[in-house]
Design a protein around this motif. Structure first.
Motif, PDB file in Angstrom:
ATOM      1  N   HIS A  51     141.005  -5.703  51.718  1.00 23.88           N
ATOM      2  CA  HIS A  51     140.734  -7.495  51.547  1.00 23.88           C
ATOM      3  C   HIS A  51     141.428  -7.578  53.454  1.00 23.88           C
ATOM      4  O   HIS A  51     141.805  -6.920  53.990  1.00 23.88           O
ATOM      5  N   GLU A  52     140.576  -8.812  53.539  1.00 29.04           N
ATOM      6  CA  GLU A  52     140.762  -9.081  54.859  1.00 29.04           C
ATOM      7  C   GLU A  52     142.015  -9.975  54.624  1.00 29.04           C
ATOM      8  O   GLU A  52     142.713 -10.155  55.535  1.00 29.04           O
TER       9      GLU A  52
ATOM     10  N   LEU B  99     139.273 -10.701  49.359  1.00 34.42           N
ATOM     11  CA  LEU B  99     138.509 -10.662  50.380  1.00 34.42           C
ATOM     12  C   LEU B  99     138.459 -11.946  50.963  1.00 34.42           C
ATOM     13  O   LEU B  99     139.100 -12.756  50.893  1.00 34.42           O
TER      14      LEU B  99
ATOM     15  N   GLU C 211     136.926 -15.886  47.264  1.00 29.78           N
ATOM     16  CA  GLU C 211     136.996 -14.801  46.506  1.00 29.78           C
ATOM     17  C   GLU C 211     138.324 -15.100  45.827  1.00 29.78           C
ATOM     18  O   GLU C 211     139.068 -15.775  46.831  1.00 29.78           O
TER      19      GLU C 211
END
Lengths: 111, 113
Positions: free
Chosen positions: B29-30, B95, B100
């Motif tokens: 995940h960012e 995300l 998200e």
């Protein structure tokens, strides 16, 4: 920031349908509406998300009117295990500062 | 299944100590987030990060700092713990795309004496 307002607490009985309404008057065009459930001593858990109209999954339904200034989480036929705190969250996960959790609604399901 | 883990479930520290809370996610995940949760106040965002070495202040950053040297790991640091930092600390990840959802860890209950 899109702040949310929910009832602090609600009581229900097993087998009833529960509707929890969240107000978000200054919701932005890019914002989604997401509901989370939290049990004691656990992190919140995603329930449902929507942008407009109605969304339904195996757990709940989410009703969003055309103006998007409020939303209603509907839990069909609740059981004792649905006793939890429910959070309405409005924001854009692309930039975390736009997410605002309110105090949530404490739902108590009675036998 | 996304898994977000936190280094400790319970932690007891003394006033003035430096405290590290670690969070690891396994889904590439960012975004990663740190919240604190106090009775009657819901979750309040402390800091978040949308990329390695990037951080942004949330609603209540005072008394905290963060570190994100690797994508999967996001650390919350209490430089000099105080009693008013006694709380439940929750880490989350998501995300990068707009819709998200956030996945939360189990939380760390910190007591500062």
């Amino acid at each position: 920031l899109a702040k949310t307002t929910q009832p602090i607490s609600m009581d229900s009985y097993e087998g009833q349908e529960v509707n929890i309404t969240c107000s978000h008057n200054n919701i932005a065009t890019n914002d989604y509406i997401t509901w989370y459930q939290q049990f004691p001593s656990q992190g919140p858990r995603f329930i449902i998300q929507g942008y407009k109209t109605k969304v339904t999954n195996e757990v709940a339904s989410l009703f969003i009117p055309a103006d998007r200034k409020s939303s209603t989480l509907s839990l069909p036929r609740v059981s004792l295990s649905d006793t939890a705190v429910y959070y309405c969250l409005v924001g854009d996960s692309n930039y975390g500062q736009n997410f605002v959790f309110g105090p949530g609604t404490r739902l108590s399901v009675l036998p | 299944d996304v898994k977000v883990t936190q280094s400790s479930r319970y932690l007891v520290k003394r006033t003035g100590e430096k405290v590290f809370l670690e969070c690891v996610q396994d889904m590439d995940h960012e975004n990663m987030f740190w919240y604190r949760q106090d009775p009657g106040l819901g979750l309040r965002l402390i800091y978040f990060s949308y990329d390695v070495k990037m951080k942004e202040k949330g609603d209540i950053p005072e008394g905290y700092s963060v570190s994100r040297e690797k994508k999967e790991r996001f650390s919350l640091i209490l430089e000099s713990a105080s009693t008013n930092q006694t709380s439940m600390y929750l880490c989350a990840s998501s995300l990068t795309s707009r819709k998200e959802t956030q996945y939360f860890g189990p939380g760390t209950r910190l007591l500062v004496l």
